[in-house]
Design a protein around this motif. Structure first.
Motif, short mmCIF file in Angstrom:
data_model
loop_
_atom_site.label_atom_id
_atom_site.label_comp_id
_atom_site.label_asym_id
_atom_site.label_seq_id
_atom_site.Cartn_x
_atom_site.Cartn_y
_atom_site.Cartn_z
N SER A 21 32.40 -2.54 37.11
CA SER A 21 33.91 -2.05 37.20
C SER A 21 34.34 -2.38 35.83
O SER A 21 35.53 -2.13 36.40
CB SER A 21 34.05 -3.14 38.83
OG SER A 21 34.07 -4.23 38.48
N GLY A 65 17.24 -7.34 40.76
CA GLY A 65 18.92 -6.85 41.41
C GLY A 65 19.47 -7.78 42.48
O GLY A 65 20.48 -8.18 43.40
N ARG A 66 18.83 -9.84 43.14
CA ARG A 66 19.19 -9.79 43.92
C ARG A 66 19.72 -11.18 43.10
O ARG A 66 20.31 -11.29 41.90
CB ARG A 66 17.17 -10.80 44.71
CG ARG A 66 17.16 -9.58 45.34
CD ARG A 66 15.88 -10.91 46.06
NE ARG A 66 14.88 -11.39 45.44
CZ ARG A 66 14.03 -10.63 44.82
NH1 ARG A 66 13.31 -10.10 45.05
NH2 ARG A 66 13.09 -11.88 44.31
N PHE A 117 31.48 -15.02 38.65
CA PHE A 117 30.90 -16.43 39.35
C PHE A 117 32.66 -16.77 40.03
O PHE A 117 33.87 -17.02 39.39
CB PHE A 117 30.58 -17.71 39.05
CG PHE A 117 30.27 -19.01 39.37
CD1 PHE A 117 29.46 -18.69 40.44
CD2 PHE A 117 31.72 -19.45 40.05
CE1 PHE A 117 29.49 -20.52 41.16
CE2 PHE A 117 31.41 -20.75 40.03
CZ PHE A 117 30.58 -21.38 41.36
N GLN A 133 29.38 -20.06 47.27
CA GLN A 133 29.74 -20.65 45.81
C GLN A 133 31.37 -21.10 45.38
O GLN A 133 31.67 -21.95 44.46
CB GLN A 133 29.34 -19.30 44.69
CG GLN A 133 27.43 -18.90 44.32
CD GLN A 133 27.89 -17.97 43.88
OE1 GLN A 133 28.49 -17.31 42.98
NE2 GLN A 133 26.23 -17.88 43.61
N ASN A 149 28.46 2.23 25.87
CA ASN A 149 27.77 3.15 26.68
C ASN A 149 27.96 4.56 26.32
O ASN A 149 28.54 5.05 25.74
CB ASN A 149 28.93 2.84 27.89
CG ASN A 149 28.42 4.19 29.21
OD1 ASN A 149 28.46 5.26 29.53
ND2 ASN A 149 29.00 2.85 30.68
N ASP A 181 18.08 -4.75 35.05
CA ASP A 181 18.54 -4.24 36.52
C ASP A 181 19.69 -3.56 36.08
O ASP A 181 20.40 -2.99 37.33
CB ASP A 181 19.83 -6.21 36.84
CG ASP A 181 20.94 -6.23 35.58
OD1 ASP A 181 20.92 -5.29 34.95
OD2 ASP A 181 21.80 -6.85 36.10
P1 AP5 Z 1 30.46 -3.63 32.46
O1 AP5 Z 1 32.14 -3.96 31.51
O2 AP5 Z 1 29.83 -4.44 31.36
O3 AP5 Z 1 31.20 -4.54 33.98
P2 AP5 Z 1 30.76 -5.47 34.67
O4 AP5 Z 1 31.61 -4.88 35.99
O5 AP5 Z 1 30.39 -6.74 33.70
O6 AP5 Z 1 29.13 -4.88 35.13
P3 AP5 Z 1 27.83 -5.95 35.26
O7 AP5 Z 1 27.05 -4.78 36.01
O8 AP5 Z 1 28.08 -6.66 34.05
O9 AP5 Z 1 28.52 -6.56 36.60
P4 AP5 Z 1 27.50 -7.02 37.85
O10 AP5 Z 1 28.16 -8.48 38.58
O11 AP5 Z 1 26.56 -6.42 38.52
O12 AP5 Z 1 26.23 -8.52 36.00
P5 AP5 Z 1 25.75 -9.95 35.85
O13 AP5 Z 1 25.64 -9.67 34.16
O14 AP5 Z 1 27.67 -10.41 36.62
O15 AP5 Z 1 31.09 -2.96 31.93
C1 AP5 Z 1 29.90 -1.32 32.21
C2 AP5 Z 1 29.75 0.11 32.26
O16 AP5 Z 1 30.67 0.36 32.15
C3 AP5 Z 1 30.19 -0.84 30.34
O17 AP5 Z 1 28.69 0.59 29.83
C4 AP5 Z 1 31.16 -0.53 29.54
O18 AP5 Z 1 31.26 0.42 28.63
C5 AP5 Z 1 31.82 0.59 30.60
N1 AP5 Z 1 32.49 0.58 30.53
C6 AP5 Z 1 33.98 -0.62 31.32
N2 AP5 Z 1 35.00 -0.14 31.52
C7 AP5 Z 1 34.88 1.43 31.70
C8 AP5 Z 1 36.06 1.83 31.93
N3 AP5 Z 1 37.69 1.24 32.24
N4 AP5 Z 1 35.86 2.83 31.46
C9 AP5 Z 1 34.52 3.67 31.41
N5 AP5 Z 1 33.52 2.56 31.12
C10 AP5 Z 1 34.13 1.50 31.63
O19 AP5 Z 1 25.32 -10.29 36.78
C11 AP5 Z 1 23.64 -9.35 37.10
C12 AP5 Z 1 23.32 -10.60 37.64
O20 AP5 Z 1 23.27 -12.46 37.31
C13 AP5 Z 1 23.42 -10.30 39.37
O21 AP5 Z 1 22.47 -9.35 39.78
C14 AP5 Z 1 22.66 -11.75 39.70
O22 AP5 Z 1 20.92 -11.61 39.83
C15 AP5 Z 1 22.71 -12.40 38.36
N6 AP5 Z 1 23.96 -13.41 38.22
C16 AP5 Z 1 25.11 -14.23 38.11
N7 AP5 Z 1 26.04 -14.29 38.10
C17 AP5 Z 1 25.39 -14.40 39.61
C18 AP5 Z 1 26.05 -15.56 40.71
N8 AP5 Z 1 27.33 -15.95 40.37
N9 AP5 Z 1 25.38 -16.10 41.27
C19 AP5 Z 1 23.97 -15.68 41.96
N10 AP5 Z 1 23.31 -14.96 40.49
C20 AP5 Z 1 23.93 -14.70 39.86
#
Ligand code: AP5
Length: 249
Positions: A30, A75-76, A105, A111, A161, A185
């Motif tokens: 997002s 993806g868990r 977070f 959490q 991207n 992932d």
């Molecule tokens: P980006 O900004 O990277 O999006 P994002 O919302 O940060 O996406 P993530 O996939 O990083 O979120 P996530 O929550 O799944 O992963 P996280 O790292 O937290 O943008 C995505 C793409 O779109 C990029 O290429 C960007 O350039 C493009 N883009 C952005 N804005 C745009 C726009 N307006 N228009 C067009 N394109 C755009 O977590 C990963 C893993 O870590 C989890 O699955 C889990 O296994 C673990 N984890 C992390 N936090 C926790 C937690 N609190 N508890 C347990 N496990 C956790």
């Protein structure tokens, strides 16, 4: 005063009185990372991404990374004990005293409860500043397109991207020239699981915060700069004395 000066004045005054905690919520892809990075620069408070911290441990081959690797690749959610200790240690640092931006977070109601309990304990029972939940709302089709087109730099972790690259080619990092890669992932199976977890375990956080914490929904399905402008507007609005009611900004 020109618009830019008004914006700077508003941004500079946001953290003047009480510390500001921004909780960025949104489905995978997002734009949480993209927006929080910009916001941290504008507000001059740290951007704390649980995903980035976990991936840094993976790259460093630490024991934390070893424990989290499987869950991330599939993806868990990573075990709470691990994530909570990482995040709580980080938000205790001196540079977080004026506020911070949480990205990824809390991810479950448990959490969110743990975060409240920790901050209450740390503040010795007094009020602990303003909290704003920012929810980035993006259509499912855009999420899948963004995630499948995302490429990251294995050296400096910058995010790109291929959909934004008119040539459609996978390029190298503009900062250090490394060959860009996909996140482990960002495969079809893990994306589906992450989206499902978001719906089932993360979205209920909104009900947990409703009525106690400001919640701003922002339309994340527009160009990144336009999203940033709306995110800023929401923060300025909620940081002022007159908070406006919720709704998609
Ligand atoms: P980006 O900004 O990277 O999006 P994002 O919302 O940060 O996406 P993530 O996939 O990083 O979120 P996530 O929550 O799944 O992963 P996280 O790292 O937290 O943008 C995505 C793409 O779109 C990029 O290429 C960007 O350039 C493009 N883009 C952005 N804005 C745009 C726009 N307006 N228009 C067009 N394109 C755009 O977590 C990963 C893993 O870590 C989890 O699955 C889990 O296994 C673990 N984890 C992390 N936090 C926790 C937690 N609190 N508890 C347990 N496990 C956790």
């Amino acid at each position: 005063m020109c618009n830019q000066q008004v914006k700077e004045k508003n941004v500079n005054s946001i953290g003047e009185n009480r510390s500001l905690v921004v909780i960025a919520l949104g489905a995978p892809g997002s734009g949480k990372g993209t927006q929080c990075t910009k916001l941290a620069e504008l507000l001059q408070i740290p951007h704390i991404s649980s995903g980035d911290m976990l991936r840094a441990h993976l790259r460093a081959n630490s024991s934390f990374g070893g424990k989290a690797q499987k869950a991330i690749a599939h993806g868990r959610l990573v075990d709470d004990n691990l994530v909570l200790s990482l995040v709580f240690q980080r938000i205790s640092a001196m540079d977080c005293a004026a506020g911070f931006i949480l990205d990824g977070f809390p991810r479950t109601v448990e959490q969110a409860q743990a975060l409240d309990a920790y901050r209450f304990y740390k503040s010795k029972g007094s009020r602990f500043g303003r909290e704003i939940v920012l929810q980035l709302v993006v259509r499912s089709a855009s999420l899948v397109q963004r995630l499948s087109g995302r490429r990251v730099c294995p050296s400096c972790a910058s995010v790109f991207n291929v959909n934004a690259d008119a040539s459609g080619r996978e390029a190298s990092c503009v900062f250090d020239g490394s060959q860009l890669v996909s996140r482990t992932d960002d495969c079809e199976e893990a994306i589906a699981r992450r989206l499902q977890i978001y719906e089932q375990q993360t979205l209920p956080i909104l009900s947990y915060y409703a009525g106690r914490v400001e919640i701003a929904q922002v339309d994340g399905d527009q160009p990144a700069d336009a999203v940033t402008a709306q995110v800023l507007r929401a923060i300025i609005c909620y940081s002022g004395e007159k908070a406006k009611p919720g709704g998609l900004l």
